[in-house]
Motif scaffolding. Structure first.
Motif, mmCIF file in Angstrom:
data_model
loop_
_atom_site.group_PDB
_atom_site.id
_atom_site.type_symbol
_atom_site.label_atom_id
_atom_site.label_comp_id
_atom_site.label_asym_id
_atom_site.label_seq_id
_atom_site.Cartn_x
_atom_site.Cartn_y
_atom_site.Cartn_z
ATOM 1 N N TRP A 180 4.958 -11.667 -3.520
ATOM 2 C CA TRP A 180 3.512 -11.701 -3.410
ATOM 3 C C TRP A 180 2.911 -11.068 -4.654
ATOM 4 C CZ3 TRP A 180 3.949 -10.844 2.400
ATOM 5 C CH2 TRP A 180 3.352 -11.905 3.101
ATOM 6 N N VAL A 181 1.920 -11.729 -5.219
ATOM 7 C CA VAL A 181 1.119 -11.169 -6.299
ATOM 8 C C VAL A 181 -0.272 -10.926 -5.751
ATOM 9 C CG1 VAL A 181 0.112 -11.572 -8.577
ATOM 10 C CG2 VAL A 181 2.467 -12.283 -8.101
ATOM 11 N N VAL A 182 -0.740 -9.684 -5.883
ATOM 12 C CA VAL A 182 -2.012 -9.286 -5.273
ATOM 13 C C VAL A 182 -2.958 -8.769 -6.348
ATOM 14 C CG1 VAL A 182 -3.117 -7.832 -3.538
ATOM 15 C CG2 VAL A 182 -0.767 -8.639 -3.171
ATOM 16 N N GLU A 183 -4.102 -9.418 -6.453
ATOM 17 C CA GLU A 183 -5.173 -8.954 -7.336
ATOM 18 C C GLU A 183 -6.071 -8.055 -6.497
ATOM 19 O OE1 GLU A 183 -6.598 -8.445 -10.952
ATOM 20 O OE2 GLU A 183 -5.239 -10.160 -10.665
ATOM 21 N N GLY A 184 -6.014 -6.753 -6.766
ATOM 22 C CA GLY A 184 -6.681 -5.786 -5.923
ATOM 23 C C GLY A 184 -8.189 -5.769 -6.080
ATOM 24 N N LEU A 185 -8.847 -5.205 -5.082
ATOM 25 C CA LEU A 185 -10.308 -5.088 -5.086
ATOM 26 C C LEU A 185 -10.805 -3.962 -5.980
ATOM 27 C CD1 LEU A 185 -10.866 -5.465 -1.223
ATOM 28 C CD2 LEU A 185 -11.354 -7.204 -2.974
ATOM 29 N N GLY A 186 -9.903 -3.054 -6.364
ATOM 30 C CA GLY A 186 -10.317 -1.914 -7.175
ATOM 31 C C GLY A 186 -11.025 -0.841 -6.375
ATOM 32 N N GLY A 187 -10.843 -0.848 -5.082
ATOM 33 C CA GLY A 187 -11.493 0.115 -4.199
ATOM 34 C C GLY A 187 -11.564 -0.457 -2.797
ATOM 35 N N PRO B 12 -9.853 12.839 -3.468
ATOM 36 C CA PRO B 12 -10.388 11.520 -3.815
ATOM 37 C C PRO B 12 -9.633 10.926 -5.008
ATOM 38 C CG PRO B 12 -12.177 13.046 -3.364
ATOM 39 C CD PRO B 12 -10.923 13.863 -3.384
ATOM 40 N N ASP B 13 -9.260 9.678 -4.900
ATOM 41 C CA ASP B 13 -8.439 9.040 -5.928
ATOM 42 C C ASP B 13 -8.580 7.536 -5.797
ATOM 43 O OD1 ASP B 13 -6.616 8.748 -8.003
ATOM 44 O OD2 ASP B 13 -5.149 10.127 -7.132
ATOM 45 N N ARG B 14 -7.935 6.822 -6.699
ATOM 46 C CA ARG B 14 -7.899 5.366 -6.648
ATOM 47 C C ARG B 14 -6.457 4.898 -6.736
ATOM 48 N NH1 ARG B 14 -12.043 5.568 -4.671
ATOM 49 N NH2 ARG B 14 -14.041 4.647 -5.245
ATOM 50 N N TYR B 15 -6.127 3.894 -5.959
ATOM 51 C CA TYR B 15 -4.795 3.309 -6.043
ATOM 52 C C TYR B 15 -4.698 2.459 -7.308
ATOM 53 C CZ TYR B 15 -4.146 4.723 -1.184
ATOM 54 O OH TYR B 15 -4.019 5.454 -0.029
ATOM 55 N N ARG B 16 -3.504 2.483 -7.917
ATOM 56 C CA ARG B 16 -3.273 1.734 -9.143
ATOM 57 C C ARG B 16 -2.163 0.707 -8.922
ATOM 58 N NH1 ARG B 16 -5.022 6.572 -9.909
ATOM 59 N NH2 ARG B 16 -3.059 7.688 -9.565
ATOM 60 N N ALA B 17 -2.380 -0.469 -9.459
ATOM 61 C CA ALA B 17 -1.454 -1.576 -9.244
ATOM 62 C C ALA B 17 -0.063 -1.221 -9.747
ATOM 63 C CB ALA B 17 -1.976 -2.828 -9.946
ATOM 64 N N GLU C 238 -6.491 -0.965 -8.163
ATOM 65 C CA GLU C 238 -7.078 -1.477 -9.396
ATOM 66 C C GLU C 238 -6.002 -2.244 -10.159
ATOM 67 O OE1 GLU C 238 -8.346 2.121 -11.271
ATOM 68 O OE2 GLU C 238 -10.261 2.166 -10.201
ATOM 69 N N GLY C 239 -6.207 -3.524 -10.354
ATOM 70 C CA GLY C 239 -5.259 -4.325 -11.108
ATOM 71 C C GLY C 239 -4.432 -5.255 -10.252
ATOM 72 N N ARG C 240 -3.422 -5.838 -10.878
ATOM 73 C CA ARG C 240 -2.580 -6.850 -10.232
ATOM 74 C C ARG C 240 -1.214 -6.262 -9.902
ATOM 75 N NH1 ARG C 240 -2.038 -12.419 -13.315
ATOM 76 N NH2 ARG C 240 -4.186 -12.526 -12.558
ATOM 77 N N PHE D 99 1.836 3.783 -5.434
ATOM 78 C CA PHE D 99 0.580 3.244 -5.947
ATOM 79 C C PHE D 99 -0.275 4.325 -6.613
ATOM 80 C CE2 PHE D 99 1.862 -0.247 -3.267
ATOM 81 C CZ PHE D 99 1.351 -1.360 -3.908
ATOM 82 N N GLY D 100 0.346 5.458 -6.945
ATOM 83 C CA GLY D 100 -0.306 6.450 -7.792
ATOM 84 C C GLY D 100 -1.111 7.527 -7.113
#
Length: 265
Positions: free
Chosen positions: A82-89, A229-234, A43-45, A214-215
């Protein structure tokens, strides 16, 4: 001897070598491809500082772009970041991706696609098509994944992963376990990946460390990896130089009685 393409050349002559010199060793491929994948689903850049730009990592970047992530290069002093704008999932929709000859892309990307929702066609160079994927596919199918074929090329019809307790054969390659582990936080329930014999154990630790960056924490117990269950953070992450490549520059100092500085290690 020449330094990296992004650093000034350093010439070492038998008679008059420079007493002190500096070179930025290219980033680790193992770290770069793990970081790209996790940034792609975060989630995020994210910004990856001093990554490796090579065939395998460019393949991963193109695959993430095909899945909808924003992947751009930004000029920097030690070579492009590299700058990556993530999909958020995990990925969704419909896409075709090509893994080229990059084993890490094929073995890491297929589990992440199975964790998503959509229809994904995955192909590769004939050389990579011959490499095994059986342990990965078996572990994914045990979590409800629908995968047409037993090797690349294949189609992943993503419905998400069930999680739960899964046996993984990691005796051939630790990449199988690493790929499944990176997808595990995106499953519907907590995952326990159980394994026996493990080859290339330090690479598994690289995966765990990268997930933490990435959290997402991983609990490692005897013969099992547990993830909720979790989400990766930029994040902004500097990619450590490749230690194997660094050995050549270190050896050259011993041969020439000089001093080299290798930043980032």
């Amino acid at each position: 001897m020449s330094a990296t393409a992004t650093s000034p050349a350093v010439r070492v002559s038998p008679g008059t070598p420079p007493r002190q010199w500096r070179v930025r060793v290219p980033g680790s491929k193992s770290l770069t491809n793990r970081a790209l994948l996790l940034a792609g689903v975060a989630e995020g850049r994210s910004r990856l500082i001093a990554p490796l730009h090579a065939d395998d990592t460019e393949v991963m970047a193109r695959a993430l772009s095909a899945l909808g992530a924003g992947v751009t290069t930004v000029a920097a002093s030690d070579g492009p970041d590299w700058v990556v704008e993530g999909l958020g999932g995990p990925p969704t929709g419909k896409a075709e991706v090509d893994c080229g000859m990059a084993g890490t892309v094929g073995r890491f990307l297929v589990p992440m696609l199975a964790a998503g929702n959509g229809r994904f066609a995955v192909d590769a160079h004939p050389q990579l098509r011959r490499r095994p994927l059986g342990p990965v596919l078996a572990a994914l199918r045990a979590q409800g994944a629908e995968i047409a074929a037993e090797a690349l090329p294949l189609t992943v019809i993503g419905h998400g992963l069930a999680g739960g307790s899964v046996d993984v054969d990691a005796s051939i390659s630790s990449q199988f376990l690493s790929g499944l582990l990176m997808a595990a936080p995106l499953a519907h329930a907590a995952s326990s990946l159980r394994f026996g014999a493990l080859v290339s154990a330090p690479y598994l630790q690289l995966t765990i460390d990268m997930m933490s960056a990435f959290g997402v924490p991983v609990q490692r117990r005897d013969g099992a990896l547990e993830v909720r269950p979790d989400r990766y953070r930029a994040t902004e992450l500097e990619i450590e130089p490749d230690v194997s490549t660094a050995s050549y520059f270190l050896a050259s100092t011993a041969l020439t009685a000089t001093t080299v500085t290798l930043p980032g290690l």
